[in-house]
Design a protein around this motif. Structure first.
Motif, PDB file in Angstrom:
ATOM      1  N   GLU A   1       0.828  -1.201   0.000  1.00  0.00           N
ATOM      2  CA  GLU A   1       0.000   0.000   0.000  1.00  0.00           C
ATOM      3  C   GLU A   1       0.867   1.257   0.000  1.00  0.00           C
ATOM      4  OE1 GLU A   1      -2.549  -0.320   3.331  1.00  0.00           O
ATOM      5  OE2 GLU A   1      -3.785  -1.939   2.487  1.00  0.00           O
ATOM      6  N   GLU A   2       1.934   1.232   0.831  1.00  0.00           N
ATOM      7  CA  GLU A   2       2.834   2.382   0.843  1.00  0.00           C
ATOM      8  C   GLU A   2       3.487   2.579  -0.517  1.00  0.00           C
ATOM      9  OE1 GLU A   2       5.576   1.656   3.951  1.00  0.00           O
ATOM     10  OE2 GLU A   2       4.126   1.973   5.572  1.00  0.00           O
TER      11      GLU A   2
ATOM     12  N   LEU B   1       1.831   6.486  -6.840  1.00  0.00           N
ATOM     13  CA  LEU B   1       0.928   7.562  -7.246  1.00  0.00           C
ATOM     14  C   LEU B   1       1.589   8.920  -7.064  1.00  0.00           C
ATOM     15  CD1 LEU B   1      -2.427   6.244  -5.716  1.00  0.00           C
ATOM     16  CD2 LEU B   1      -1.763   6.259  -8.127  1.00  0.00           C
ATOM     17  N   GLY B   2       2.346   9.053  -5.948  1.00  0.00           N
ATOM     18  CA  GLY B   2       3.000  10.333  -5.698  1.00  0.00           C
ATOM     19  C   GLY B   2       4.125  10.619  -6.668  1.00  0.00           C
TER      20      GLY B   2
ATOM     21  N   GLU C   1       2.206   1.670  -3.390  1.00  0.00           N
ATOM     22  CA  GLU C   1       1.198   2.191  -4.309  1.00  0.00           C
ATOM     23  C   GLU C   1       1.032   3.695  -4.132  1.00  0.00           C
ATOM     24  OE1 GLU C   1      -2.283  -0.031  -3.547  1.00  0.00           O
ATOM     25  OE2 GLU C   1      -1.653  -1.805  -4.708  1.00  0.00           O
ATOM     26  N   GLN C   2       0.969   4.136  -2.852  1.00  0.00           N
ATOM     27  CA  GLN C   2       0.877   5.570  -2.607  1.00  0.00           C
ATOM     28  C   GLN C   2       2.116   6.289  -3.131  1.00  0.00           C
ATOM     29  OE1 GLN C   2       0.233   6.008   1.581  1.00  0.00           O
ATOM     30  NE2 GLN C   2      -1.849   5.137   1.528  1.00  0.00           N
ATOM     31  N   LEU C   3       3.278   5.671  -2.900  1.00  0.00           N
ATOM     32  CA  LEU C   3       4.507   6.273  -3.403  1.00  0.00           C
ATOM     33  C   LEU C   3       4.515   6.315  -4.925  1.00  0.00           C
ATOM     34  CD1 LEU C   3       7.316   7.390  -2.731  1.00  0.00           C
ATOM     35  CD2 LEU C   3       8.174   5.055  -2.789  1.00  0.00           C
TER      36      LEU C   3
END
Length: 305
Positions: A167-168, A174-175, A170-172
């Protein structure tokens, strides 16, 4: 007749007593063997005493072994009945001293009973060995199950940690999408710049070829100058003569320049005179045009009269 009958009764009574004695000895022998089997069963019911009685040992490199050093996993599957063939002499002596003298029938019965008891005892030992092996294997399997459960728990925690990390990530991701787009644009710019640099490199290579050609030409020219210098050095007298002629030429040039200046002054005077004459000519032409017009007017007047 009465005496013979009494003798027969006495003989029958003696035979009955003998048979009863034989049966009683056999019952005692069977009871002794049963007591032995019960004692052996009680001993084998206690784990550490069963290990000692059966001669079972725990070895580091082989595990559980019997008194002959054979692993229990092998010996517990095979029951050796070869020791049941014939009792030894000490066994017969012990039985005879314990229950009195034995006849041939008693010996046969006791031998068969002893074989059966020994077979039952060995079967009991084999069963105990199998139970011990089963308990050992069960303990090992329990340890394996415990280790497996701990491994499952550890893997579950790892999966949960990996899920959190995913999840981290994926967020990274996206960022960093914008950053990747910028980097992609920069890469495209770098590709274009590289193309331009390649074109410049090709032009520079052509320029280098041209410079090399010019250098070769210059080299040839320098070689020719060196040859000329050598020629000039070899003809120094001619150079001195040329120098004297050059001095004369300079003097002559000075004279010609002075004459040129005089001629220029004269030309200037002639040009001024030419300008003056041109102005006078223009004036005369204007007077002539005026006189021509006057003549035309006079002619018209004369024709009207």
């Amino acid at each position: 007749m009465e005496r013979s009958q009494s003798r027969e009764d006495a003989l029958q009574e003696n035979d009955a007593k003998k048979e009863l004695g034989v049966l009683w000895r056999r019952v005692k022998t069977a009871a002794t063997f049963l007591t032995y089997l019960k004692s052996k069963a009680r001993i084998m019911a206690v784990p550490h005493m069963a290990h000692t009685f059966c001669g079972i040992k725990q070895l580091d490199n082989m595990g559980l072994v019997d008194k002959n050093g054979v692993p229990l996993s092998v010996s517990s599957r095979n029951v050796d009945l070869s020791s049941f063939d014939s009792p030894d002499a000490e066994t017969w002596t012990a039985l005879g001293s314990h229950h009195g003298s034995l006849d041939e029938d008693d010996l046969v019965y006791t031998s068969q009973l002893l074989k059966s008891v020994q077979m039952v005892g060995d079967v009991m030992e084999s069963l105990v060995k199998r139970v011990i092996v089963a308990e050992s294997e069960t303990a090992i399997e329990k340890v394996k199950v415990t280790v497996g459960q701990e491994e499952i728990i550890r893997k579950t925690l790892q999966i949960e940690n990996m899920s959190l990390k995913l999840e981290e990530m994926e967020q990274l991701a996206l960022g960093t999408n914008c950053i990747l787009n910028e980097m992609r644009q920069r890469v495209e710019d770098l590709v274009e710049e590289t193309s331009r640099q390649r074109e410049r490199a090709a032009e520079n290579e052509q320029e280098l070829c041209r410079v090399k050609q010019d250098f070769e030409s210059l080299k040839t020219y320098v070689s020719s100058l060196i040859n000329v210098r050598e020629t000039l050095l070899s003809s120094e007298k001619q150079f001195q003569t040329i120098e004297r002629l050059f001095e004369r030429l300079v003097v002559k040039t000075s004279q010609l320049e002075s004459e040129k200046i005089q001629k220029e002054v004269e030309v200037q005077k002639h040009m001024e005179e030419n300008v003056r004459l041109t102005a006078l000519l223009d004036k005369k032409e204007a007077q002539l045009v005026a006189m021509n017009e006057q003549c035309k007017v006079m002619a018209l007047n004369a024709s009207n009269i």
